[in-house]
Each structure stands twice: as C-alpha cells, then as structure tokens.
Design an enzyme around this catalytic site. Sequence first.
Site, PDB file in Angstrom:
ATOM      1  N   ASP A 127      -1.541   6.697   6.253  1.00  0.00           N
ATOM      2  CA  ASP A 127      -2.218   5.880   5.927  1.00  0.00           C
ATOM      3  C   ASP A 127      -2.458   4.869   7.135  1.00  0.00           C
ATOM      4  O   ASP A 127      -1.797   3.895   7.196  1.00  0.00           O
ATOM      5  CB  ASP A 127      -2.024   5.133   4.622  1.00  0.00           C
ATOM      6  N   TRP A 141       0.880  -1.313   0.053  1.00  0.00           N
ATOM      7  CA  TRP A 141       0.200  -0.063   0.003  1.00  0.00           C
ATOM      8  C   TRP A 141       0.858   1.382   0.028  1.00  0.00           C
ATOM      9  O   TRP A 141       0.556   2.093  -0.536  1.00  0.00           O
ATOM     10  CB  TRP A 141      -1.043   0.028   0.864  1.00  0.00           C
ATOM     11  N   LYS A 143     -11.983  -1.840   7.882  1.00  0.00           N
ATOM     12  CA  LYS A 143     -11.380  -2.726   8.961  1.00  0.00           C
ATOM     13  C   LYS A 143     -11.935  -2.222  10.354  1.00  0.00           C
ATOM     14  O   LYS A 143     -13.145  -2.734  10.585  1.00  0.00           O
ATOM     15  CB  LYS A 143      -9.764  -2.515   9.107  1.00  0.00           C
TER      16      LYS A 143
HETATM   17  C1  PLP Z   1      -2.975  -0.014   4.606  1.00  0.00           C
HETATM   18  C2  PLP Z   1      -3.958  -0.002   3.520  1.00  0.00           C
HETATM   19  N1  PLP Z   1      -3.908   1.143   2.703  1.00  0.00           N
HETATM   20  C3  PLP Z   1      -4.887   1.067   1.637  1.00  0.00           C
HETATM   21  C4  PLP Z   1      -5.597   0.181   1.321  1.00  0.00           C
HETATM   22  C5  PLP Z   1      -6.742   0.213   0.091  1.00  0.00           C
HETATM   23  O1  PLP Z   1      -7.928   0.627   0.585  1.00  0.00           O
HETATM   24  P1  PLP Z   1      -9.066   0.644  -0.421  1.00  0.00           P
HETATM   25  O2  PLP Z   1      -9.390  -0.681  -0.931  1.00  0.00           O
HETATM   26  O3  PLP Z   1     -10.312   1.104   0.425  1.00  0.00           O
HETATM   27  O4  PLP Z   1      -8.970   1.646  -1.369  1.00  0.00           O
HETATM   28  C6  PLP Z   1      -5.587  -1.101   2.058  1.00  0.00           C
HETATM   29  C7  PLP Z   1      -6.735  -1.942   1.755  1.00  0.00           C
HETATM   30  O5  PLP Z   1      -6.681  -3.015   2.330  1.00  0.00           O
HETATM   31  C8  PLP Z   1      -4.743  -1.086   3.158  1.00  0.00           C
HETATM   32  O6  PLP Z   1      -4.877  -2.206   3.914  1.00  0.00           O
HETATM   33 MG    MG Z   2       1.237  -3.629   3.010  1.00  0.00          MG
END
Ligand code: PLP
Ligand code: MG
Lengths: 355, 355
Positions: free
Chosen positions: A167, A100, A191
Amino acid sequence: MTHNFGAGPCILPQEVFKQASQAVLEFNGTGLSILEISHRTPEFEAVVDETVRLVKELLNVPEGYSVVLLQGGASLQFAMVPMNLLAEGETAAYLNTGVWATKALKEAKIFGNVNVVASSKDDNFTFIPKDFEIPSDSAYFHYTSNNTIYGTELMTVPETSVPVVCDMSSDIFSRVIDVSQFSLIYAGAQKNMGPAGLTLAIVKDEILGKIDRKIPSMLDYKVQIDGGSMYNTPPVFAIYVSMLNLRWLKSKGGVAEIEKENISKSEALYKEIDRNPLFKGTCSIEDRSRMNVCFVMENPELEKPFLKFAEDRDIIGIKGHRSVGGFRASMYNALPITSVHTLIDAMQEFAEKHR
Amino acid sequence: MTHNFGAGPCILPQEVFKQASQAVLEFNGTGLSILEISHRTPEFEAVVDETVRLVKELLNVPEGYSVVLLQGGASLQFAMVPMNLLAEGETAAYLNTGVWATKALKEAKIFGNVNVVASSKDDNFTFIPKDFEIPSDSAYFHYTSNNTIYGTELMTVPETSVPVVCDMSSDIFSRVIDVSQFSLIYAGAQKNMGPAGLTLAIVKDEILGKIDRKIPSMLDYKVQIDGGSMYNTPPVFAIYVSMLNLRWLKSKGGVAEIEKENISKSEALYKEIDRNPLFKGTCSIEDRSRMNVCFVMENPELEKPFLKFAEDRDIIGIKGHRSVGGFRASMYNALPITSVHTLIDAMQEFAEKHR
Ligand SMILES: Cc1ncc(COP(=O)(O)O)c(C=O)c1O
Ligand SMILES: [Mg+2]
Ligand SMILES: Cc1ncc(COP(=O)(O)O)c(C=O)c1O
Ligand SMILES: [Mg+2]
Ligand SMILES: [Mg+2]
Ligand SMILES: [Mg+2]
C-alpha cells in the site's frame, strides 16, 4: 496564499487546477465539458492511455506489469488484494505499522489466514519493526510503505522470496522505487497522484489467475486490466486531473528530481522540530516519513494556540490525527518549499513568543 | 451550441459546469480548490449532507431508508447487492430485459442461486415481459427500470410480496417514483444525477444484517451507511457536482416538473420517428423509454450519412450501441427541448433530401 499541509486529498499544482477548471467548461476542442463527454471516445481513451503511460514512465514500470485505474479507494484494495491473491486456507504475511496496515490485515482475514509477522501497535506505531521473519510459504507479504497517520516510512523493501504487496498510497511518486521488487502496488490517488475518486494498481501479470475463487467482475484484476481500466464507466474527471498532475511531475524532471525536493523539505522541517525547544517528533528518528511529519508540543497546552497562530498565517491542515495528537504536516509533491519555510518561520516566531 | 445526446456520462446544466469550474479554482471561500480540501471538514461534510438531503427531498424518500453515496459504479452494485442480500443456497429472482440486467444476474450467481423469472433476450430485448411469476420465497426480485442500450422502460413496479431491488441508473430522477415500493434502489450517477465517479444507493434499513456472510467493509451497506458516505475518502468532486445538479433539479420544480418536460421531449421525438418514412423505432411501442430513444433507418445504408448530417448540425452522441445498431438519442433531464427540436428538424431535412 494558503499553505495547504492537508493529508489527502491534498494540494496539487496551481497549473493543474487551472487546466482542470478550464476542462470543466470545455475539453480539448470538443465543445463539451469533460464532465459530459463519453468515456468511450478517442478523446478520453487518449487521457487513459496517457495516464497509464506516464505512470509507467515515471515509475519505470518493467515489462510484465499492468497499470490499472480503479474506483473504491485504497480501502477497497484492502479486500481486492486478498480476494485475488489469497486462497482459503492459505496464509498471507502482514506487517502492522499503522492504522491503514491494521485495516488491510483485517479485510484479508475474510479471505484466508493472516500472519502478522511484526507489529509496532503496542508502541502506538512509533517505529517500523526490523529483523522479522516472513515465512517462505506465505501467499504474499503485505506492508504499508508510508504510515500516513503515524509519520513513519519504510525506505527499503523488506527482504523476502514471497510476492510483495505494498500500500503505497501516501508515498508513491515521491521517491524512486524499483517496481520489480513488488508483485502488486496500490495507492489511492488523492495524495501525490491526483484528486479523490481514483485508485491506482500496478500488478505483476503472472501473480493473477492462481487461486480458485469466483471473483465479482469489478473486483477481478484481470477483468479490469483486460478492460483497459474501462471495464465500466471510469471516474473520468479524477483520471483527467491525475493525468495533468503526472504531466506536471514529468515536467519537474520526474520522480528522482521531486525526491530531492522532498528530502530538502522534510530535512528542513525535522531540523526545526529538533532544534526548536517547544516541539518534538513523535516517531523513531530512523523511520521518519518525508511525506507526513508528525510532531507535538512539549507543553500540550500550547497546541491550540499554535494551531491558531499557524492558521493566522494561512497554514492549514497541520492538525494531527486524533490517534497521535499534536501536528501532522503533510508535504506531498506539490507543496512548495516556500510553504515549508513559512511553517518553520511560524514555529520560530511562536517559540520566541513563548520563551 | 452542441446538442449532446450522449448516453452517460451525459449533458448536465450549463450553470452546473460554470459553478463546478469555479470551485476547482476556489471553493466556498476556503481559498482552496475543491480538489485539495479535506473531506473531513465542515465545508465538505455540508456538501455530503446537502446531497443526501436533496436526494431524499426530490425522491420523497420515506423514513426507514438510508441514502448512501458510493464508488464503483452500478457495476459494483451488481455484486454488492447479492453480497449483502443473497445468502448461499438462497434464490433471487431476476428479470432479464437488457445488457445491464444480464450483467447484474451474472454477478449474483457468485453469491447464491438466480432464477430468471422472465427474459426478452431471445427477442433482442425489444420488449419488457409481462405476466411473469415471482416466487414468494425469493430473497429479492431485481429488475432494471430503464434499459439504456435497448430503449425500453418499466414505468410501473412489477407486483410482488418479496423485496424489490432496482437498477435505476438511467431513469432515476427523471420521473416520480414511490420509494416505498422498493427495498433497494441503486444508480450510477452519470446520467440524471451528476458526473462519472459516484454511485447512489437508497436502502431500506430493515433488509440489512439478515445474512450470515463476512462482507468486506467497503462492500457492506451498513458500514457505508454508518460511515455517513465517508467510511473512506469519498469521490469529493463527483459528489459536489451532483449536489449542484440536484439543486438545479429542485430549482426546476423537482422531479414531477422535469417528468413533464421528459414526456414532452420523448413524445416529440417518437412522433417524428413514427411519422418520418426514413426512420422506425426498434422496441415495442408500449415499452418505449423516455430517456433512451432507439431507432434505425428503414434503409441501413443511410445510417452513416445521417450521422454525418446530424454531426454537421452539432448533434452528437446519437450513434446506437453496437448490439442494436442505428441510433440512440439519450434525453436526460438536462437536455433542452430545443436540442430535441434540432434533432427532429435534422430528421425532417434529411427525409426531404432522400425522398
Ligand atoms: C496509507 C493509506 N492507505 C489507505 C488509505 C485509505 O485510502 P482511501 O480513503 O482512498 O480508501 C489511506 C488514506 O489516507 C492511506 O493514507
Ligand atoms: Mg498509518
Ligand atoms: C442501466 C444501467 N445499469 C448499469 C450500468 C453500469 O454503470 P457503471 O458504468 O457506472 O458501472 C449502466 C451504464 O450505462 C446502465 O445504463
Ligand atoms: Mg525540539
Ligand atoms: Mg440495457
Ligand atoms: Mg417512421
């Protein structure tokens, strides 16, 4: 009873499902389903207000910060953050600790320069880099507090004088944080906050309006904040379910109390992983995540059998992400400790069978 | 029984609410709530597949088009369309027929030039301009087929050789359309398609990839299409409810059948508005919308009393938008004709009382 260790969307409290189910039939004495009410009614404005108020209360959000509810997921935030905070020609500092984090820094490159101040990519993201420099002329420093796929977590905020953006999708509401250390926090709700379809942002008001870029209305934090999270039609049901879930968290004593439970849950599972000769952790011990516990089998051929063994005991969602293999037990706020014990028992039984 | 004339989010079939309510408790034999399942499971992928398939079937979408499910509302589409289709220095043609059309053209100016080929703004959007020119070198022509706030609707597609883009948020699925006349159709789901939190786009594949702009992944139609509407975590519940609703529409005989009902409903209400001495329509008769019926009282002082009179008869959602005043009865697919009769009866009774 199913033991849902899914990584998100994920388990929420049973009482939340019951109330949400009821609201789909009839909401708050309106005679209408929550799915058919207008968002611009006192009844739904009260839902938005309460959700925002609970976020502020549960996270101790100080004055000078706005809490705003958005659509698009954390993935849209990857672009919205630099769109609002990173001017062309400026440089933002990014810490690369997982999938991510990698995606976040990639989107930022569309808007300005990106300086990856440290990365554990070459080590398959098995640890969090320490002792890296964040240049003091960085537009902001971005990091991912919990690396959902790799099972690592930063419990402290890297020290820097520049604005910090985080994030927090997979560990927000799981442990006490000091919002004043951040300029912007964002998180997909699915989550610890609620269901899929909602994104949270906590924004220090003074960081906005500093760059000279024409930003689409929907992607402008100021427009969304001024619109009270209803600049356009909000994701009504996702907000409502999140409100119910945050009420539940408050009823449990809030984030400090749930943090204790989360520590107990993760300590119990890591203890078994370390003790049990069939399993081992995948990441550096000091960086282990409480939310996503990643582990593999010493003998990879036993992976499929253990998945089946667990499934027969109604343990689901533990298959690891393809980048890591093995298992990932996600243990968000609503996962009861009894489910963790069930998983531990399964691991012990399995080890007995395969001595 | 409540008669929900709300403009969106809006009434959906009772059977949809029942099934959706049940799925929040337990979905499709998984033993889990639909709110806690992973989107990357066969069970939910089947929901996305069926939803896309139903859209294609109900609208007769030809080969060469992709159907994609998004977040962000039609309001985000206002920016996403020009971001993907309008190069810097190019000009797009926009028809300005209402509040939403105005917002759409405003966002486009961030990305390129906008030529407003005709506008009824000076007449408070009470009619649809006819006989306007669309320059043949326009990147695309954009119009809003149903002007939700002003109660006007374009039943035919303006003739042009340039790609046609249409905001169909408030009349999609209400009447038969020929998708081949369009290069891109978009709609917030929360009228005839489903609940808030989902946005639909139908995209002619060949229009993509033509401009030289770095587009954030989440805002790139090609990325979303290639991701099968699951590039990131989709709005799971909103998609599921939309699927149930589209199944219902199919069970009613599809769009051609529902169009007949919609014609009956709107004709009955307009007939009463024209007949009843207390009420009058607000827009040009030839441009009247079937979905949003706007009308006022000859004597404005009777507005509040009529709202109350209607409310006492469980008629809700008819208060007009502040830009128009008076009343707006929104009559989407799921609103039964019996509710229209109830409103007509109320209008007649009220006229009797105020002779
Ligand atoms: C740490 C983190 N950032 C971003 C995301 C992406 O989120 P989304 O699917 O809501 O765009 C996730 C998804 O699991 C995540 O765990
Ligand atoms: Mg990761
Ligand atoms: C024609 C039209 N376009 C766009 C919108 C904005 O949609 P959203 O609130 O989903 O962004 C609406 C909302 O009512 C609408 O009726
Ligand atoms: Mg071990
Ligand atoms: Mg309008
Ligand atoms: Mg009349």
